[in-house]
Design an enzyme around this catalytic site. Structure first.
Site, mmCIF file in Angstrom:
data_model
loop_
_atom_site.group_PDB
_atom_site.id
_atom_site.type_symbol
_atom_site.label_atom_id
_atom_site.label_comp_id
_atom_site.label_asym_id
_atom_site.label_seq_id
_atom_site.Cartn_x
_atom_site.Cartn_y
_atom_site.Cartn_z
ATOM 1 N N LYS A 1 -10.470 -2.703 7.395
ATOM 2 C CA LYS A 1 -9.233 -2.336 8.078
ATOM 3 C C LYS A 1 -9.655 -1.901 9.484
ATOM 4 O O LYS A 1 -10.634 -1.155 9.640
ATOM 5 C CB LYS A 1 -8.570 -1.181 7.316
ATOM 6 C CG LYS A 1 -7.396 -0.545 8.021
ATOM 7 C CD LYS A 1 -6.666 0.412 7.088
ATOM 8 C CE LYS A 1 -5.661 1.252 7.867
ATOM 9 N NZ LYS A 1 -4.620 1.825 7.008
ATOM 10 N N ARG B 1 0.056 10.190 1.207
ATOM 11 C CA ARG B 1 0.421 11.187 2.219
ATOM 12 C C ARG B 1 1.528 12.083 1.709
ATOM 13 O O ARG B 1 1.915 13.026 2.382
ATOM 14 C CB ARG B 1 0.940 10.492 3.489
ATOM 15 C CG ARG B 1 -0.115 9.721 4.201
ATOM 16 C CD ARG B 1 0.461 9.025 5.401
ATOM 17 N NE ARG B 1 -0.365 7.884 5.714
ATOM 18 C CZ ARG B 1 -0.134 7.058 6.711
ATOM 19 N NH1 ARG B 1 0.904 7.238 7.504
ATOM 20 N NH2 ARG B 1 -0.933 6.043 6.910
ATOM 21 N N GLU C 1 0.872 -1.176 0.000
ATOM 22 C CA GLU C 1 0.000 0.000 0.000
ATOM 23 C C GLU C 1 0.904 1.219 0.000
ATOM 24 O O GLU C 1 1.647 1.434 0.947
ATOM 25 C CB GLU C 1 -0.854 -0.072 1.280
ATOM 26 C CG GLU C 1 -1.607 1.177 1.594
ATOM 27 C CD GLU C 1 -2.155 1.166 3.045
ATOM 28 O OE1 GLU C 1 -2.375 0.078 3.617
ATOM 29 O OE2 GLU C 1 -2.340 2.257 3.590
HETATM 30 C C1 3PG Z 1 -0.108 4.151 9.394
HETATM 31 O O1 3PG Z 1 -1.121 4.792 9.219
HETATM 32 O O2 3PG Z 1 1.004 4.676 9.455
HETATM 33 C C2 3PG Z 1 -0.265 2.695 9.389
HETATM 34 O O3 3PG Z 1 -1.421 2.327 10.005
HETATM 35 C C3 3PG Z 1 0.893 1.992 9.930
HETATM 36 O O4 3PG Z 1 0.922 2.015 11.278
HETATM 37 P P1 3PG Z 1 2.256 1.554 11.983
HETATM 38 O O5 3PG Z 1 3.313 2.524 11.528
HETATM 39 O O6 3PG Z 1 1.950 1.636 13.456
HETATM 40 O O7 3PG Z 1 2.546 0.165 11.504
#
Ligand code: 3PG
Length: 211
Positions: A128, A44, A40
């Protein structure tokens, strides 16, 4: 048609944040070398769309999806770039409807029964669960499965090599998401061997538990 289960079949969906699209192909290859064949790439950063396009064009074995998709415009941008699935931190009915209309697997984020009920109405069966550890982790997932036995989860947020096993042991878990095998620091440092090593450890743990 590709399903969410097929996308998440290796047990781990890495959440990848790329600042530079040039990092996309080596990152995808490093994940693949560790047995992870879906990634994924999050919307961002401004490099997201170009990164998805590069992986889609140059690493055909990788099922590349778009993460942090919060509106329909981003969904269309992602699909134009070649994204094969859509992940969202929350649940937006327009995003879910549009992905389904286009036969694209969609993983909307939920933490509450009301969000699940909205998704169910639209046909979602795999959600999710985000941010997983902050919202009670497996304990909350077990509680949610009482009234909603027909659904399963991809918990994400705060999951790592040390706590993934408890999730993998639960049949309601399709896979887990996370960034621990491909952190921003690892990508920035060009630590692709490290990405492969952590990916291999994660997929091995999943196989050990699920067979
Ligand atoms: C995020 O939004 O960064 C993801 O959910 C990943 O979360 P994590 O960095 O705690 O694995």
């Amino acid at each position: 048609m590709l399903t969410v289960e097929q996308v998440a079949a290796c047990g781990v969906v890495p959440v990848v944040v790329l600042e530079d699209a040039e990092q996309a192909v080596p990152t995808a290859k490093a994940l693949l070398a560790g047995g992870i064949n879906a990634m994924e790439i999050t919307f961002r950063t401004s490099a997201a769309k170009a990164s998805i396009a590069k992986v889609a064009a140059e690493v055909p074995e990788m099922i590349v999806g778009a993460g942090t998709v919060v509106n329909v415009e981003q969904l269309h941008d992602a699909l134009e770039a070649g994204a094969k699935f859509i992940v969202s931190p929350g649940s937006d009915a327009d995003v879910i409807r549009e992905a389904m209309a286009l036969n694209v697997p969609v993983m909307p984020g939920v933490v509450t029964p009301s969000e699940i009920m909205m998704g169910l109405k639209l046909g979602v069966r795999v959600f999710k669960f985000f941010p997983a550890e902050s919202f009670g982790g497996l304990k909350t997932i077990k509680a949610l499965c009482g009234p909603f036995p027909q659904i399963r989860f991809i918990p994400t947020g705060g999951i790592n090599q040390n706590n993934a096993a408890e999730y993998f042991k639960n049949p309601k878990i399709v896979a887990v998401g996370g960034s621990w095998m491909v952190t921003k620091d690892m990508v920035a440092a060009g630590d692709f061997d490290g990405i492969t090593e952590k990916s291999a450890a994660a997929t091995a743990l999943f196989r050990e538990i699920r067979g």
